[in-house]
Design a protein around this motif. Structure first.
Motif, PDB file in Angstrom:
ATOM      1  N   THR A  16      -5.386   0.288   6.787  1.00 43.71           N
ATOM      2  CA  THR A  16      -6.148   0.584   5.565  1.00 43.71           C
ATOM      3  C   THR A  16      -7.391   1.415   5.884  1.00 43.71           C
ATOM      4  OG1 THR A  16      -7.427  -1.489   5.632  1.00 43.71           O
ATOM      5  CG2 THR A  16      -5.333  -1.529   4.457  1.00 43.71           C
TER       6      THR A  16
ATOM      7  N   ASP B 159      -8.220   4.817   4.179  1.00 45.82           N
ATOM      8  CA  ASP B 159      -9.481   4.904   3.438  1.00 45.82           C
ATOM      9  C   ASP B 159     -10.312   6.101   3.887  1.00 45.82           C
ATOM     10  OD1 ASP B 159      -8.863   2.651   2.050  1.00 45.82           O
ATOM     11  OD2 ASP B 159     -10.292   1.348   3.065  1.00 45.82           O
TER      12      ASP B 159
ATOM     13  N   SER C 251      -0.756  -7.273   1.413  1.00 49.67           N
ATOM     14  CA  SER C 251      -0.662  -5.828   1.634  1.00 49.67           C
ATOM     15  C   SER C 251      -0.513  -5.087   0.310  1.00 49.67           C
ATOM     16  CB  SER C 251       0.524  -5.510   2.551  1.00 49.67           C
ATOM     17  OG  SER C 251       0.367  -6.102   3.815  1.00 49.67           O
TER      18      SER C 251
ATOM     19  N   ILE D 211      -3.876  -5.213  -1.588  1.00 51.38           N
ATOM     20  CA  ILE D 211      -4.841  -4.261  -1.028  1.00 51.38           C
ATOM     21  C   ILE D 211      -4.575  -2.859  -1.560  1.00 51.38           C
ATOM     22  CG2 ILE D 211      -5.595  -3.128   1.108  1.00 51.38           C
ATOM     23  CD1 ILE D 211      -4.913  -5.838   2.519  1.00 51.38           C
ATOM     24  N   ALA D 212      -3.310  -2.467  -1.575  1.00 49.77           N
ATOM     25  CA  ALA D 212      -2.958  -1.142  -2.098  1.00 49.77           C
ATOM     26  C   ALA D 212      -3.337  -1.029  -3.573  1.00 49.77           C
ATOM     27  CB  ALA D 212      -1.473  -0.882  -1.906  1.00 49.77           C
TER      28      ALA D 212
ATOM     29  N   GLU E 216      -7.039  -0.463  -3.831  1.00 52.50           N
ATOM     30  CA  GLU E 216      -7.438   0.913  -3.529  1.00 52.50           C
ATOM     31  C   GLU E 216      -7.175   1.835  -4.723  1.00 52.50           C
ATOM     32  OE1 GLU E 216      -9.124   1.760  -1.064  1.00 52.50           O
ATOM     33  OE2 GLU E 216      -8.844   0.140   0.379  1.00 52.50           O
TER      34      GLU E 216
ATOM     35  N   LYS F 290      -9.173  -5.169  -2.693  1.00 50.19           N
ATOM     36  CA  LYS F 290      -9.118  -4.251  -1.554  1.00 50.19           C
ATOM     37  C   LYS F 290      -9.740  -4.831  -0.291  1.00 50.19           C
ATOM     38  CE  LYS F 290     -13.284  -1.354  -1.906  1.00 50.19           C
ATOM     39  NZ  LYS F 290     -13.573  -1.274  -0.467  1.00 50.19           N
TER      40      LYS F 290
END
Length: 347
Positions: free
Chosen positions: A103, A107, A162, A165-166, A169, A193
């Motif tokens: 990540t 990022d 996972s 988190i995506a 973002e 995130k």
């Protein structure tokens, strides 16, 4: 993903970091898991091996600049807190670090970052394409490590994290340069995130130890609240830390037009002239020399940096309360102390 709760003086002063002050709590925790951590480090290095030379070179660069590896450390600590004596915590801690590192690579490409902890970012050294693709490689490695634990529950927790988190973002993209973002919306972004991986790491420690659902939930809550603390303090540090200490250019969030909590609060409390300033700088990205200093003065005027730290303390209290169901001991005290360590980074 409801994380917003009323504020109040909820600090539990009894038993919080009683044997480890904020300044040395992380070092105390690292010592407690030192043997496990050394195995995790070996696992990470071994899993970066590839016949494609650029992969270990680039991955090694970002991992070497990744700081204290707090997320895998917390997984190890949670497992030991729950009495785990098996072998799977090592591979799963490496898995968590690979997810985090992937990540970071992505990022830095999205944010066009040039520095991470004082070193040039991988996208600056090798370019965006290589950074994204090596990030994908690390994600793939993380899923290999997940499956090796042989637990569908662990696979479900880490794969879901996972995905969250995506989602976080992408949510952050929708709030970028948007001063209509509310505090609630921003907290939802950071819960996804940043905090989701903390929560998954600590929850997995309970799962592999075979603890009950209540212990799982408690450790997930601890990780989630700690993750929120961590990100809120990062928001503060971007405006007030020493660049040599922070390892990135102070004011990057401002220059990129990122809508973080100090900005959300300053905009909400500003008069029309102040709101016009924020719209020009953050939404229109029309910035001039001296604008960062003006932004800092407005944050000082409305106390938004101090209030962001206060929010962090509140979530830190909740994190510590989540650990109260576990017996007192070195691991619990150190995990509580890490909460204060994360907050004290702002000073």
């Amino acid at each position: 993903m409801a994380v917003v709760v009323s504020l109040g003086d909820e600090r539990d002063k009894d038993g919080r970091a009683s044997s480890a002050g904020a300044g040395n709590a992380l070092e105390t925790l690292l010592k407690l898991v030192a043997d496990d951590f050394a195995k995790v480090d070996d696992e990470i290095r071994g899993r970066m091996v590839s016949d494609v030379p650029l992969i270990p070179e680039l991955a090694g660069h970002i991992i070497a600049s990744g700081g204290k590896r707090l997320r895998p450390v917390l997984l190890l600590a949670a497992a030991r807190l729950c009495g785990y004596q098996g072998p799977h915590h090592v591979g799963l801690a490496a898995c968590v670090e690979f997810i985090h590192t992937a990540t970071l690579l992505h990022d830095d490409v999205v944010d066009e970052s040039a520095l991470r902890r004082g070193r040039a970012t991988a996208n600056i050294v090798w370019g965006n394409q290589a950074s994204v693709l090596v990030g994908d490689f690390l994600f793939s490695r993380s899923f290999q490590l997940m499956t090796e634990a042989g637990s569908l529950a662990v696979l479900s927790i880490l794969s879901e994290a996972s995905a969250i988190i995506a989602e976080g973002e992408v949510m952050q993209l929708t709030t970028a340069n948007n001063l209509a973002t509310t505090e609630d919306a921003y907290l939802q972004v950071i819960a996804a995130k940043t905090a989701a991986l903390f929560a998954a790491a600590t929850r997995v420690g309970a799962v592999i130890a075979g603890r009950d659902a209540e212990d799982e939930t408690a450790l997930a809550d601890y990780g989630r609240y700690l993750g929120i603390v961590f990100q809120l303090i990062d928001d503060v540090l971007d405006y007030q830390a020493d660049q040599a200490t922070l390892g990135k250019t102070v004011g990057d969030d401002f220059r990129e037009g990122k809508i973080t909590l100090p900005v959300v609060l300053a905009f909400a409390r500003g008069d029309e002239a102040e709101k016009a300033f924020w719209r020009r700088c953050m939404e229109q990205r029309d910035q001039a020399e001296g604008d960062l200093a003006t932004a800092l003065s407005l944050m000082e005027k409305h106390g938004t940096l101090a209030e962001t730290v206060a929010r962090a303390r509140h979530y830190g209290d909740l994190a510590c309360r989540a650990l109260e169901r576990f017996p007192d001991g070195a691991h619990r005290r150190a995990m509580m102390g890490v909460v204060d360590f994360c907050i004290e980074r702002a000073y």
